[in-house]
Design a protein around this motif. Structure first.
Motif, PDB file in Angstrom:
ATOM      1  N   ILE A 318      28.564 -30.486 -16.738  1.00 26.77           N
ATOM      2  CA  ILE A 318      29.883 -30.271 -17.367  1.00 26.77           C
ATOM      3  C   ILE A 318      29.786 -29.363 -18.607  1.00 26.77           C
ATOM      4  O   ILE A 318      30.681 -29.356 -19.445  1.00 26.77           O
ATOM      5  N   VAL A 319      28.678 -28.627 -18.692  1.00 25.52           N
ATOM      6  CA  VAL A 319      28.553 -27.643 -19.784  1.00 25.52           C
ATOM      7  C   VAL A 319      28.620 -26.251 -19.157  1.00 25.52           C
ATOM      8  O   VAL A 319      27.688 -25.842 -18.456  1.00 25.52           O
ATOM      9  N   PRO A 320      29.719 -25.522 -19.353  1.00 25.92           N
ATOM     10  CA  PRO A 320      29.854 -24.221 -18.701  1.00 25.92           C
ATOM     11  C   PRO A 320      28.673 -23.296 -18.993  1.00 25.92           C
ATOM     12  O   PRO A 320      28.195 -23.226 -20.125  1.00 25.92           O
ATOM     13  N   GLY A 321      28.187 -22.636 -17.958  1.00 25.80           N
ATOM     14  CA  GLY A 321      27.009 -21.754 -18.078  1.00 25.80           C
ATOM     15  C   GLY A 321      25.916 -22.240 -17.140  1.00 25.80           C
ATOM     16  O   GLY A 321      26.098 -23.208 -16.404  1.00 25.80           O
ATOM     17  N   ILE A 322      24.787 -21.552 -17.178  1.00 27.88           N
ATOM     18  CA  ILE A 322      23.694 -21.866 -16.245  1.00 27.88           C
ATOM     19  C   ILE A 322      22.552 -22.576 -16.975  1.00 27.88           C
ATOM     20  O   ILE A 322      22.122 -22.134 -18.046  1.00 27.88           O
ATOM     21  N   SER A 323      22.078 -23.655 -16.404  1.00 26.27           N
ATOM     22  CA  SER A 323      20.845 -24.258 -16.937  1.00 26.27           C
ATOM     23  C   SER A 323      19.888 -24.507 -15.772  1.00 26.27           C
ATOM     24  O   SER A 323      20.314 -24.733 -14.635  1.00 26.27           O
ATOM     25  N   VAL A 324      18.610 -24.460 -16.085  1.00 29.20           N
ATOM     26  CA  VAL A 324      17.589 -24.675 -15.050  1.00 29.20           C
ATOM     27  C   VAL A 324      16.803 -25.923 -15.420  1.00 29.20           C
ATOM     28  O   VAL A 324      16.283 -26.034 -16.533  1.00 29.20           O
ATOM     29  N   ILE A 325      16.739 -26.863 -14.483  1.00 29.74           N
ATOM     30  CA  ILE A 325      16.029 -28.118 -14.755  1.00 29.74           C
ATOM     31  C   ILE A 325      14.835 -28.195 -13.812  1.00 29.74           C
ATOM     32  O   ILE A 325      14.983 -28.221 -12.586  1.00 29.74           O
ATOM     33  N   THR A 326      13.646 -28.168 -14.384  1.00 38.71           N
ATOM     34  CA  THR A 326      12.417 -28.113 -13.580  1.00 38.71           C
ATOM     35  C   THR A 326      11.672 -29.432 -13.687  1.00 38.71           C
ATOM     36  O   THR A 326      11.484 -29.956 -14.782  1.00 38.71           O
ATOM     37  N   GLU A 327      11.260 -29.954 -12.538  1.00 38.71           N
ATOM     38  CA  GLU A 327      10.593 -31.262 -12.491  1.00 38.71           C
ATOM     39  C   GLU A 327       9.105 -31.055 -12.252  1.00 38.71           C
ATOM     40  O   GLU A 327       8.696 -30.574 -11.202  1.00 38.71           O
ATOM     41  N   LYS A 328       8.307 -31.403 -13.233  1.00 40.85           N
ATOM     42  CA  LYS A 328       6.855 -31.186 -13.112  1.00 40.85           C
ATOM     43  C   LYS A 328       6.075 -32.486 -12.982  1.00 40.85           C
ATOM     44  O   LYS A 328       4.859 -32.476 -12.940  1.00 40.85           O
ATOM     45  N   ILE A 329       6.762 -33.613 -12.961  1.00 40.18           N
ATOM     46  CA  ILE A 329       6.047 -34.885 -12.774  1.00 40.18           C
ATOM     47  C   ILE A 329       6.201 -35.344 -11.320  1.00 40.18           C
ATOM     48  O   ILE A 329       5.218 -35.633 -10.651  1.00 40.18           O
ATOM     49  N   TYR A 330       7.447 -35.417 -10.863  1.00 44.60           N
ATOM     50  CA  TYR A 330       7.729 -35.765  -9.462  1.00 44.60           C
ATOM     51  C   TYR A 330       8.545 -34.619  -8.861  1.00 44.60           C
ATOM     52  O   TYR A 330       9.777 -34.641  -8.920  1.00 44.60           O
ATOM     53  N   PRO A 331       7.865 -33.610  -8.278  1.00 47.80           N
ATOM     54  CA  PRO A 331       8.586 -32.402  -7.843  1.00 47.80           C
ATOM     55  C   PRO A 331       9.715 -32.666  -6.851  1.00 47.80           C
ATOM     56  O   PRO A 331      10.571 -31.806  -6.653  1.00 47.80           O
ATOM     57  N   SER A 346      27.981 -28.054  -9.302  1.00 46.66           N
ATOM     58  CA  SER A 346      27.440 -26.906  -8.574  1.00 46.66           C
ATOM     59  C   SER A 346      25.956 -26.787  -8.925  1.00 46.66           C
ATOM     60  O   SER A 346      25.589 -26.233  -9.954  1.00 46.66           O
ATOM     61  N   ILE A 347      25.131 -27.388  -8.074  1.00 47.46           N
ATOM     62  CA  ILE A 347      23.685 -27.403  -8.335  1.00 47.46           C
ATOM     63  C   ILE A 347      22.972 -26.877  -7.104  1.00 47.46           C
ATOM     64  O   ILE A 347      23.262 -27.303  -5.979  1.00 47.46           O
ATOM     65  N   MET A 348      22.039 -25.964  -7.316  1.00 46.94           N
ATOM     66  CA  MET A 348      21.265 -25.405  -6.203  1.00 46.94           C
ATOM     67  C   MET A 348      19.803 -25.745  -6.430  1.00 46.94           C
ATOM     68  O   MET A 348      19.312 -25.608  -7.560  1.00 46.94           O
ATOM     69  N   LEU A 349      19.134 -26.171  -5.373  1.00 45.11           N
ATOM     70  CA  LEU A 349      17.711 -26.458  -5.530  1.00 45.11           C
ATOM     71  C   LEU A 349      16.893 -25.243  -5.149  1.00 45.11           C
ATOM     72  O   LEU A 349      17.163 -24.584  -4.134  1.00 45.11           O
ATOM     73  N   GLU A 350      15.905 -24.941  -5.968  1.00 48.86           N
ATOM     74  CA  GLU A 350      15.045 -23.781  -5.735  1.00 48.86           C
ATOM     75  C   GLU A 350      13.627 -24.269  -6.028  1.00 48.86           C
ATOM     76  O   GLU A 350      13.227 -24.362  -7.186  1.00 48.86           O
ATOM     77  N   HIS A 352      10.925 -26.568  -7.154  1.00 44.92           N
ATOM     78  CA  HIS A 352      10.929 -27.763  -8.002  1.00 44.92           C
ATOM     79  C   HIS A 352      11.935 -27.660  -9.138  1.00 44.92           C
ATOM     80  O   HIS A 352      11.842 -28.387 -10.128  1.00 44.92           O
ATOM     81  N   SER A 353      12.886 -26.711  -8.991  1.00 44.75           N
ATOM     82  CA  SER A 353      13.888 -26.543 -10.044  1.00 44.75           C
ATOM     83  C   SER A 353      15.285 -26.721  -9.472  1.00 44.75           C
ATOM     84  O   SER A 353      15.537 -26.447  -8.290  1.00 44.75           O
ATOM     85  N   ALA A 354      16.168 -27.172 -10.332  1.00 43.73           N
ATOM     86  CA  ALA A 354      17.589 -27.258  -9.978  1.00 43.73           C
ATOM     87  C   ALA A 354      18.320 -26.284 -10.880  1.00 43.73           C
ATOM     88  O   ALA A 354      18.135 -26.300 -12.104  1.00 43.73           O
ATOM     89  N   ILE A 355      19.121 -25.431 -10.251  1.00 40.47           N
ATOM     90  CA  ILE A 355      19.889 -24.471 -11.044  1.00 40.47           C
ATOM     91  C   ILE A 355      21.317 -25.003 -11.113  1.00 40.47           C
ATOM     92  O   ILE A 355      22.002 -25.147 -10.101  1.00 40.47           O
TER      93      ILE A 355
END
Ligand code: EPU
Length: 422
Positions: A318-331, A346-350, A352-355
């Motif tokens: 709910i924060v306008p703009g793009i953020s990338v969340i990368t999971e390095k413990i449990y991919p 609106s989340i896309m998986l790429e 081990h990251s979620a955009i």
């Protein structure tokens, strides 16, 4: 099975008290088994994983009194070093009995924990650790059978492909307290829950140095005494309420919080525009009118905790703009993504990251919880979504959040729990 119903759109306001840390309580309850004397553990959260832990202690022959947030354990009469699949399968954390049973009885039979919805969860580091201490380990019909007449201290490197291991460190640390001689655990987990376990062990008479650093040294002793101890506040529960306040444009004060344990989280939230002020040991959460997207990578402590990744993602939705969340413990820990998308995110998986492409609003929907922290993220999303959100499979939340519904109601959320009619 119960479900949680939320009417979104209420601003959270008021005070919430953070409970004791689930992930510190579990190994501490197991550690009580290292002594033949009684221990009293306070500030233990009333959550399903703790109830399971108490069942396990009883099944191993300990006498346990559990009342409110206090657990009294008298392990003097315990004789049984066998932890059956039925109990291990309900809670992966029960693997933390491996070290204490082995050290106390010279043998342990613990069912091999299975997979888990957040991805593969191997235990090779636990086994490497106890083998290095001199245990013979074999796999027998799905059980890990470990034996050692007396464990002996050793230098152990406890790192895997994804860094250190929290419960792996806990297991080796507990076993080493009663081993002959000196143990050094290199690449030990630095998580506050491991430090808390170590502090309890020290109160029991263990000789430990380097807690909170990647190198822990233990000088084995012949026996440990019982001890009284109070568990640290739950940093993940605290972080969840901080994010809930920020998402609802709220003004929430958290009691029984230790901000020092939330460094990476507070840093990211500050970058996003969330303001946290400390006064008399309480933390007050407010926010700027417009938040900025921030990118987050989960890492072992003191990095951003994987156990707050899903909740942070709910905020970024709910924060306008793009953020990338990368999971390095449990991919693979992204089960919440499709459910958040059902709520209009609106989340896309790429890999081990979620955009996350943040939007102004979410829309309430029936969603299904998949694991503890994913469920928390869905509740947070429900608090701000337009209309009604139904979160089913609430038992996941019961595993780790004490009185979640009542705490949120007290802060003004329109939320209730209902029996699911099938
Ligand atoms: N790993 C290995 N080999 C091992 C053990 C772990 O490769 O023998 C890997 C894991 O697959 C993972 C990484 O190492 O990629 C870290 O896992 P860790 O062993 O640290 O996890 P854990 O000790 O089993 C605890 C918490 C989890 C939390 C993790 C990471 C408890 C009861 N559980 O699990 O909490 O996510 O540390 O911080 O303490 C939760 O509360 O929702 C939860 C899942």
């Amino acid at each position: 099975m119960d479900k949680i119903l939320i009417e979104g759109g209420r601003r959270l306001e008021g005070t919430v008290t953070v409970s004791g840390a689930k992930n510190a309580s579990l190994p501490i309850l197991a550690a009580a088994f290292l002594s033949k004397e009684p221990s009293v553990i306070k500030n233990v959260p009333q959550v399903a994983d703790v109830f399971t832990m108490v069942k396990i202690l009883k099944s191993l022959g300990a006498r346990v009194q559990h009342s409110g947030n206090t657990v009294e354990i008298d392990p003097s009469g315990a004789r049984n070093p066998v932890l059956p699949y039925k109990l291990v399968s309900t809670m992966r954390g029960s693997i933390c009995f491996l070290g204490p049973l082995l050290a106390r009885f010279g043998m342990a039979e613990v069912s091999f924990p299975g997979g888990c919805v957040i991805g593969p969860r191997p235990i090779d580091l636990h086994i490497k650790g106890i083998k290095s201490l001199g245990a013979e380990v074999r796999l027998d019909h799905g059980n890990i059978v470990a034996k050692a007449r007396r464990l002996r201290g050793a230098r152990i490197y406890l790192g895997g492909a994804f860094g250190s291991s929290v419960l792996g460190t806990a297991n080796v640390l507990m076993a080493a307290t009663l081993a002959r001689g000196r143990t050094v655990i290199d690449n030990a987990a630095c998580e506050p829950e491991v430090v808390d376990l170590g502090n309890f062990l020290k109160k029991m008479g263990a000789r430990i140095e380097g807690l909170g650093s990647p190198s822990i040294e233990v000088e084995g002793v012949k026996r440990l005494n019982g001890a009284a101890y109070s568990v640290i506040p739950d940093r993940i529960e605290a972080g969840t309420y901080v994010i809930a306040s920020a998402m609802t444009k709220g003004d929430v004060t958290l009691k029984n919080i230790n901000l020092n344990m939330l460094g990476a989280v507070l840093d990211k939230l500050k970058d996003a525009g969330v303001l946290i002020t400390e006064k008399n040991g309480h933390a007050r959460v407010r926010r700027r009118k417009v938040l900025r997207p921030v990118s987050v990578t989960t890492l072992p402590y003191p990095g951003f905790p994987t156990d707050l990744q899903a909740q942070m993602m709910a905020l970024m939705c709910i924060v306008p703009g793009i953020s990338v969340i990368t999971e390095k413990i449990y991919p693979e820990r992204f089960m919440h993504v499709s459910e958040l998308n059902r709520m209009g995110a609106s989340i896309m998986l790429e890999g081990h990251s979620a955009i996350v492409s943040g939007l102004k609003k979410l829309s309430g929907a029936p969603v299904m919880a998949s694991d503890l922290r994913a469920s928390a993220a869905l509740v947070l999303a429900g608090l701000v979504a337009e209309g009604r959100t139904e979160v089913s499979r609430v038992y996941h939340l019961d595993r780790g959040y004490e009185n979640l519904v009542a705490k949120l109601q007290n802060l003004g959320a329109k939320i209730k729990r209902e029996k699911e009619v099938r």
